[in-house]
Design a protein around this motif. Structure first.
Motif, PDB file in Angstrom:
ATOM      1  N   TYR A 229      11.617 -25.841 -35.116  1.00 11.04           N
ATOM      2  CA  TYR A 229      11.186 -26.161 -36.483  1.00 11.04           C
ATOM      3  C   TYR A 229       9.731 -25.753 -36.708  1.00 11.04           C
ATOM      4  N   ALA A 230       8.894 -26.055 -35.720  1.00  7.91           N
ATOM      5  CA  ALA A 230       7.457 -25.766 -35.849  1.00  7.91           C
ATOM      6  C   ALA A 230       7.204 -24.266 -35.973  1.00  7.91           C
ATOM      7  N   LYS A 231       7.868 -23.471 -35.100  1.00  8.04           N
ATOM      8  CA  LYS A 231       7.675 -22.017 -35.113  1.00  8.04           C
ATOM      9  C   LYS A 231       8.127 -21.396 -36.434  1.00  8.04           C
ATOM     10  N   CYS A 232       9.153 -21.992 -37.022  1.00 11.24           N
ATOM     11  CA  CYS A 232       9.711 -21.430 -38.257  1.00 11.24           C
ATOM     12  C   CYS A 232       9.062 -22.014 -39.505  1.00 11.24           C
ATOM     13  N   GLY A 233       8.056 -22.851 -39.330  1.00 12.21           N
ATOM     14  CA  GLY A 233       7.326 -23.401 -40.471  1.00 12.21           C
ATOM     15  C   GLY A 233       8.058 -24.490 -41.226  1.00 12.21           C
ATOM     16  N   ASN A 234       9.115 -25.089 -40.612  1.00 10.49           N
ATOM     17  CA  ASN A 234       9.846 -26.182 -41.262  1.00 10.49           C
ATOM     18  C   ASN A 234       9.139 -27.506 -40.961  1.00 10.49           C
ATOM     19  N   GLY A 235       7.983 -27.682 -41.599  1.00 15.16           N
ATOM     20  CA  GLY A 235       7.147 -28.838 -41.290  1.00 15.16           C
ATOM     21  C   GLY A 235       7.831 -30.165 -41.538  1.00 15.16           C
ATOM     22  N   ASN A 236       8.544 -30.308 -42.665  1.00 14.35           N
ATOM     23  CA  ASN A 236       9.186 -31.590 -42.996  1.00 14.35           C
ATOM     24  C   ASN A 236      10.275 -31.945 -42.000  1.00 14.35           C
ATOM     25  N   ASP A 237      11.090 -30.934 -41.612  1.00 18.58           N
ATOM     26  CA  ASP A 237      12.149 -31.184 -40.622  1.00 18.58           C
ATOM     27  C   ASP A 237      11.538 -31.540 -39.264  1.00 18.58           C
TER      28      ASP A 237
END
Length: 651
Positions: A229-237
């Motif tokens: 999630y972090a690498k893909c920029g999905n901060g909320n998830d």
């Protein structure tokens, strides 16, 4: 070890009870010394060297010890010595020899080992083949790894995991998935490696499906999905998963810190560090690198100083990456002298360290210091790379050193063996454009061996703006809008070029085009989270009052007059003065006067380039009030002191 030495002494001296040392006794002694956490590898080597004809078990014990130590090369050397002595290694020898080759990334030696394995008939031992598969997969010889895997009659989980890991590192998730789906048995490592692989290529959905389908999860599973999630920029998830985790370790916290830093949530990253300390988690080098990155983004020098103290107080090793992060933080927070101190304190300076300090000097306009460091690194045997040369060209660009920049671009291939890339050409195009040599800049762009990118065209457009060339600016601007139709800065700059030439209709057309395409102008903002012309700040009234007070004093006896030519819209003179007064850097200075002590430096980070009127006003403030003001804008640093500025004044 003390008890073992006593027993060894008894064996050597008590001839009546122990007529002579047996091979079994020696191998057990050596094995304990070499492998046990409480052992002593040097003592094991002493036992080995004392023997005239060491046995195979003795060799195996020492090979295993060296393989598991920081000296795996010694294990490979011992294997060669065995062969030279005419000894025949057995099935206990090769797993550790292969592991040593793997530690050293010596795939070529691994191929020789495979030859010996086949020659003496040990290829049927699945754990030897599994070790070889891991060696080839780790060395990116995936064809050989897959061929060995296919030859395994009894494929174990370890060999399948090694092959999956190899494909993941190579970025081939299709073949990794084929191996994964074909495995009869899988363990948690199999699942975690696949999740990590999907995270690397940015396929969150497949990673999540695997995570949801896992029969068992460990903390690594949660961390792998969190990192995805972090690498893909999905901060909320990422935040949601972080709070759902049944247990967190330092890797979990590091993943969240990196996520905040990468998503531009630097304040949240620094706030999260307080939670790390409250959770009594010991930070690692990775933790500190993410936090220093957040400080760099914010220009938060005080926070950076506290982090540096924390690193020293808690004996966190300042390795190459952490040392570079410290230098980068100090340089971007306006303290190039501290960045230089960190650089000088490093015993071993790799190319990363040299590039960081040279880039820092370039940002601060210290071109001569950058030149000196560039020469010094070559004298110390460090070979410049293309990033080093970009840093040097940037230094020449900020200092207006035209001939030096042109000369470096021309000799890159012959002197350093590096073919100029678009970034190198872009620096020199910007250098020529800012100096008003627009024809030369156009010629250089036309002679580039590659297609110019948006940065190169943007440099030309900036030059057209500085020197008021509306015709050339129009041609360049239209080309840029085709390349970057959603980049607000390109529209604003082109509109300003037309406005400066009083071509109001053309300026209006560009603004209307911007509105039609749904492109919003980025408002000027400072690191103290104050946005230009924004009254939502709780102290907005006091900030504006303070700026009025400063402005009145500058006008009263110091000859300051707002440069309304900087306002490139068709307004009345009074309206233009107001537009200049709400530039965020001026309001940030007013806020600094309100909140900082009378002798404290004022440090500002602005997201856009500082305008000419603000630049001149801040110079005057530094003289009238006797304050040092350090400002980092989109392009470089401006250090104002006693009415002067370290950078060239908009040459």
């Amino acid at each position: 070890m003390r008890q073992l030495k006593q027993i060894h002494a008894q064996i050597i001296t008590d001839d009546a009870f122990f007529p002579h040392e047996t091979s079994l006794e020696l191998s057990k002694l050596t094995s304990f010394c070499a492998v046990s956490p409480n052992g002593s590898l040097p003592y094991a080597k002493t036992i080995f060297n004392y023997q005239e004809n060491p046995s195979i078990p003795l060799y195996n014990a020492l090979i295993r010890g060296f393989c598991c130590s920081k000296h795996p090369l010694e294990a490979v050397a011992l294997h060669k010595k065995m062969l030279q002595k005419g000894l025949k290694p057995n099935s206990m020898t090769y797993p550790f020899v292969i592991k040593a080759c793997n530690e050293l990334s010596r795939t070529q030696d691994g191929m020789l080992v495979l030859t010996y394995v086949v020659k003496i008939g040990l290829e049927s031992y699945h754990y030897i083949l599994s070790s070889l598969i891991h060696l080839y997969a780790n060395g990116k010889d995936l064809f050989s790894a897959r061929r060995l895997y296919a030859a395994c009659l009894a494929r174990d989980i370890g060999s399948g995991n090694s092959l999956i890991d190899g494909y993941v590192k190579y970025g081939n998730m299709k073949l990794a998935r084929e191996v994964f789906d074909g495995m009869v048995y899988r363990d948690v490592i199999s699942w975690n490696t696949m999740i990590n692989g999907y995270g690397i290529i940015g396929d969150v959905d497949k990673a999540k499906r695997l995570f949801d389908g896992m029969p068992d999860r460990n903390i690594v599973s949660w961390n792998s999905m969190l990192a995805c999630y972090a690498k893909c920029g999905n901060g909320n998830d990422a935040i949601k998963m972080f709070h759902e985790m049944p247990r967190k370790d330092v890797v979990s916290w590091n993943a969240m810190l990196a996520c905040h830093a990468q998503c531009g949530k630097s304040n949240e990253a620094l706030a999260l560090f307080e939670e790390v300390k409250e959770a009594h988690v010991r930070p690692t080098e990775t933790t500190m690198v993410s936090l220093l990155s957040a400080c760099s983004h914010l220009g938060a020098l005080d926070q950076g100083l506290l982090l540096h103290s924390h690193i020293c107080d808690h004996n966190i090793e300042i390795n190459s990456i952490l040392g570079t992060a410290l230098m980068d933080m100090y340089a971007k927070c306006g303290s190039i002298s501290r960045a230089a101190e960190v650089f000088r304190s490093r015993d071993r300076k790799d190319i990363l360290a040299w590039n960081t300090i040279i880039t820092g000097m370039a940002m601060h306009g210290h071109a001569k210091e950058a030149e000196y460091l560039f020469k010094q690194m070559q004298e110390e045997g460090v070979v410049p790379n293309d990033i080093t040369l970009v840093a040097m060209l940037s230094a020449f660009r900020h200092a207006g050193m035209i001939e030096e920049g042109r000369r470096l671009l021309i000799c890159m291939g012959s002197s350093y063996g590096i073919d100029p890339k678009v970034e190198h050409y872009g620096c020199v195009i910007d250098l020529l454009s800012r100096a008003g040599r627009l024809e030369e800049a156009f010629d250089l762009m036309g002679n580039m061996p590659m297609e110019p990118n948006a940065c190169a065209w943007g440099a030309l457009l900036g030059g057209c703006m500085i020197h008021g060339d509306a015709e050339a600016g129009g041609r360049v601007g239209k080309r840029l809008l085709d390349l970057q139709p959603q980049h607000s800065g390109r529209y604003i700059l082109l509109s300003n070029i037309y406005a400066a030439a009083r071509r109001w209709d053309d300026a209006r057309k560009v603004r209307n085009l911007m509105t039609a395409k749904g492109v919003a102008k980025v408002p000027g903002a400072s690191v103290i989270e104050y946005v230009a012309d924004d009254w939502s700040h709780p102290e907005a009234k006091h900030i504006y009052e303070k700026w009025c007070e400063i402005s009145t004093r500058l006008k009263g006896s110091n000859g300051y007059s707002p440069d309304t030519a900087q306002v490139l819209v068709d307004l009345e003179e009074e309206e233009k003065e107001h537009a200049l007064s709400v530039h965020s850097e001026k309001l940030a200075i007013a806020y600094g006067f309100l909140r900082l002590g009378p002798h404290e430096d004022i440090r500002i980070v602005k997201n856009l380039r500082v305008c000419g009127d603000c630049h001149n006003a801040i110079k005057l403030i530094s003289r009238v009030y006797g304050r040092e003001i350090i400002m980092r804008d989109r392009n470089r640093f401006h250090h104002f002191k006693d009415g002067s500025c370290s950078c060239l004044d908009f040459w």
